[in-house]
Write a protein that holds these residues in place. Structure first.
Motif, PDB file in Angstrom:
ATOM      1  N   MET A 113       0.208   2.377  11.783  1.00  0.00           N
ATOM      2  CA  MET A 113       0.131   3.432  10.759  1.00  0.00           C
ATOM      3  C   MET A 113       1.084   4.577  11.098  1.00  0.00           C
ATOM      4  O   MET A 113       1.835   5.053  10.238  1.00  0.00           O
ATOM      5  N   LEU A 114       1.068   5.007  12.346  1.00  0.00           N
ATOM      6  CA  LEU A 114       1.931   6.106  12.772  1.00  0.00           C
ATOM      7  C   LEU A 114       3.400   5.744  12.606  1.00  0.00           C
ATOM      8  O   LEU A 114       4.203   6.538  12.090  1.00  0.00           O
ATOM      9  N   ASN A 117       0.825  -1.215   0.000  1.00  0.00           N
ATOM     10  CA  ASN A 117       0.000   0.000   0.000  1.00  0.00           C
ATOM     11  C   ASN A 117       0.855   1.260   0.000  1.00  0.00           C
ATOM     12  O   ASN A 117       0.464   2.291  -0.556  1.00  0.00           O
ATOM     13  N   GLU A 118       2.054   1.176   0.593  1.00  0.00           N
ATOM     14  CA  GLU A 118       2.952   2.331   0.637  1.00  0.00           C
ATOM     15  C   GLU A 118       3.588   2.574  -0.727  1.00  0.00           C
ATOM     16  O   GLU A 118       3.737   3.730  -1.156  1.00  0.00           O
ATOM     17  N   PHE A 119       3.960   1.493  -1.406  1.00  0.00           N
ATOM     18  CA  PHE A 119       4.493   1.641  -2.770  1.00  0.00           C
ATOM     19  C   PHE A 119       3.418   2.238  -3.676  1.00  0.00           C
ATOM     20  O   PHE A 119       3.684   3.165  -4.457  1.00  0.00           O
ATOM     21  N   ALA A 120       2.191   1.713  -3.577  1.00  0.00           N
ATOM     22  CA  ALA A 120       1.105   2.223  -4.409  1.00  0.00           C
ATOM     23  C   ALA A 120       0.882   3.708  -4.149  1.00  0.00           C
ATOM     24  O   ALA A 120       0.699   4.499  -5.085  1.00  0.00           O
ATOM     25  N   CYS A 179      -4.330   4.119   3.837  1.00  0.00           N
ATOM     26  CA  CYS A 179      -4.100   4.094   5.289  1.00  0.00           C
ATOM     27  C   CYS A 179      -4.991   3.064   5.990  1.00  0.00           C
ATOM     28  O   CYS A 179      -4.717   2.685   7.131  1.00  0.00           O
ATOM     29  N   SER A 180      -6.047   2.639   5.322  1.00  0.00           N
ATOM     30  CA  SER A 180      -6.974   1.688   5.959  1.00  0.00           C
ATOM     31  C   SER A 180      -6.418   0.271   6.019  1.00  0.00           C
ATOM     32  O   SER A 180      -7.029  -0.605   6.641  1.00  0.00           O
ATOM     33  N   TYR A 181      -5.264   0.022   5.396  1.00  0.00           N
ATOM     34  CA  TYR A 181      -4.710  -1.340   5.354  1.00  0.00           C
ATOM     35  C   TYR A 181      -3.776  -1.642   6.521  1.00  0.00           C
ATOM     36  O   TYR A 181      -3.241  -2.740   6.610  1.00  0.00           O
ATOM     37  N   TYR A 182      -3.577  -0.679   7.413  1.00  0.00           N
ATOM     38  CA  TYR A 182      -2.744  -0.949   8.587  1.00  0.00           C
ATOM     39  C   TYR A 182      -3.551  -1.652   9.668  1.00  0.00           C
ATOM     40  O   TYR A 182      -4.755  -1.425   9.797  1.00  0.00           O
ATOM     41  N   GLU A 183      -2.848  -2.460  10.460  1.00  0.00           N
ATOM     42  CA  GLU A 183      -3.519  -3.249  11.496  1.00  0.00           C
ATOM     43  C   GLU A 183      -4.138  -2.365  12.568  1.00  0.00           C
ATOM     44  O   GLU A 183      -5.203  -2.673  13.109  1.00  0.00           O
ATOM     45  N   GLY A 203       6.013   8.940  -1.474  1.00  0.00           N
ATOM     46  CA  GLY A 203       5.156   8.141  -0.602  1.00  0.00           C
ATOM     47  C   GLY A 203       4.624   8.951   0.564  1.00  0.00           C
ATOM     48  O   GLY A 203       3.444   8.833   0.929  1.00  0.00           O
ATOM     49  N   LEU A 204       5.471   9.778   1.161  1.00  0.00           N
ATOM     50  CA  LEU A 204       5.027  10.627   2.269  1.00  0.00           C
ATOM     51  C   LEU A 204       3.900  11.550   1.808  1.00  0.00           C
ATOM     52  O   LEU A 204       2.887  11.716   2.506  1.00  0.00           O
ATOM     53  N   HIS A 205       4.070  12.152   0.647  1.00  0.00           N
ATOM     54  CA  HIS A 205       3.068  13.060   0.091  1.00  0.00           C
ATOM     55  C   HIS A 205       1.686  12.408   0.070  1.00  0.00           C
ATOM     56  O   HIS A 205       0.705  12.950   0.607  1.00  0.00           O
ATOM     57  N   ILE A 206       1.595  11.234  -0.505  1.00  0.00           N
ATOM     58  CA  ILE A 206       0.277  10.625  -0.703  1.00  0.00           C
ATOM     59  C   ILE A 206      -0.239   9.937   0.561  1.00  0.00           C
ATOM     60  O   ILE A 206      -1.455   9.924   0.811  1.00  0.00           O
ATOM     61  N   MET A 207       0.652   9.388   1.383  1.00  0.00           N
ATOM     62  CA  MET A 207       0.179   8.798   2.635  1.00  0.00           C
ATOM     63  C   MET A 207      -0.451   9.871   3.531  1.00  0.00           C
ATOM     64  O   MET A 207      -1.462   9.619   4.198  1.00  0.00           O
TER      65      MET A 207
END
Length: 359
Positions: free
Chosen positions: A283-284, A209-212, A274-278, A251-255
């Motif tokens: 996420m933080l 998800n971070e690469f995307a 961001c919804s894919y984190y446990e 990645g920072l920009h879009i996250m």
């Protein structure tokens, strides 16, 4: 590596100098460009295309403002860089609206629409009928004009030959993302995972998800536009710039964009990385990891203080967004990310709020 645009002195080294250029030159020029595109969008014959074109300019003006900050590093070429960045970002925002609120979920339609972005950065390619696979098609030449504006300004960038393959790489990844994230919701995650498997060796330190998310940023393209304003840009320097921005700065920009849009995307049924984190803590930690990667990567660039301002400005811009105060969980994450903030980030935080309120 060469000094971009003759010397580091072109790049503002401290926040006050950067923001003085932004207020005096960048924001007025961006507004002038967007006013022209807004007038043209208002005359689009097809009502749905007209609606989405106008909505994208109204709601996403800050994308063009933020992207055009790169022109502050070469004011002598801002008459080329600002129209180029604004036109390219306007294509991106317009197509995002068309796909988000699409009357279809056809991957081929989305890919053909986004071929316009590839053609915009490749002046030797042929323009196409980008609406050929959808019902709405009469935009009065709006999208072609945006594409041609990009091409006309690119022709005036003396170092573009070296930058071009790296720009095409980033725009190609961006196009893939827009196709896969907008298809039928029941198919998109599997499609994104298959795509990630093809590219996972490029960024093994990132989750899929971070690469995307990184592929969804236009900042690397804008930095390469700036670099191409230097006639001495060479292949090695362009590659270093590409790798310094992708994946961590992008990645920072879009996250951060997805971080503040979580509630909105949940209501709209839109994909949010961001919804894919446990959990919130993971996420933080992952966003903090990407921040550190971005800070480390830009140290390889001349005038790294300028790029550090870009990173701190991103954090300030997104964490000062009114959406943050409306979401309790995001408010807590924002406080954690802003904790022990350097004065630079606090300076940009205050300026971001002022710009939103007054401009």
């Amino acid at each position: 590596m060469i000094e971009l645009e003759q010397s580091r002195n072109q790049f503002p080294k401290e926040p006050i100098r950067l923001m003085s250029r932004v207020y005096k030159f960048i924001l007025p020029d961006v507004r002038r460009e967007l006013d022209g595109w807004r007038q043209e969008a208002a005359s689009i014959p097809d009502p749905e295309l007209r609606k989405q074109a106008l909505a994208s300019i109204k709601a996403k003006e800050f994308h063009c403002q933020g992207g055009s900050v790169y022109a502050a590093a070469n004011l002598a070429k801002r008459e080329i860089l600002i129209p180029l960045i604004v036109a390219f970002q306007t294509i991106s925002d317009y197509l995002d609206n068309l796909c988000d609120r699409s009357t279809s979920m056809d991957a081929d339609d989305f890919r053909l629409l986004h071929q316009s972005m590839l053609d915009a950065v490749n002046p030797s390619s042929e323009l196409q009928d980008y609406y050929a696979l959808r019902e709405e098609s009469d935009d009065g030449g709006y999208l072609h004009h945006l594409v041609q504006t990009c091409r006309d300004n690119i022709e005036q960038l003396p170092g573009y030959r070296a930058a071009k393959p790296h720009i095409l790489d980033l725009v190609g990844l961006y196009t893939d993302l827009q196709v896969y994230k907008h298809i039928d919701p029941s198919l998109r995650e599997a499609a994104l995972l298959r795509w990630w498997e093809q590219h996972s060796n490029r960024s093994p330190q990132l989750r899929w998800n971070e690469f995307a998310a990184a592929t969804g940023s236009t900042l690397g393209v804008f930095m390469l536009f700036l670099a191409a304003s230097n006639p001495e840009l060479d292949d090695s320097s362009a590659e270093i710039i590409h790798d310094a921005y992708f994946p961590h700065v992008c990645g920072l920009h879009i996250m951060l964009d997805y971080l503040i849009d979580q509630e909105e995307d949940e209501v709209g049924g839109d994909l949010n990385f961001c919804s894919y984190y446990e959990n919130k803590e993971t996420m933080l930690n992952r966003i903090a990891f990407i921040v550190e990667g971005a800070r480390r990567d830009i140290k390889r660039l001349p005038a790294s203080s300028f790029h550090r301002m870009i990173i701190e400005g991103l954090l300030a811009l997104y964490l000062s967004d009114p959406k943050v105060s409306e979401q309790q969980e995001i408010r807590e994450v924002s406080r954690r990310l802003m904790k022990r903030s350097p004065l630079m980030r606090l300076f940009f935080f205050v300026n971001s709020r002022w710009i939103r309120k007054h401009l």
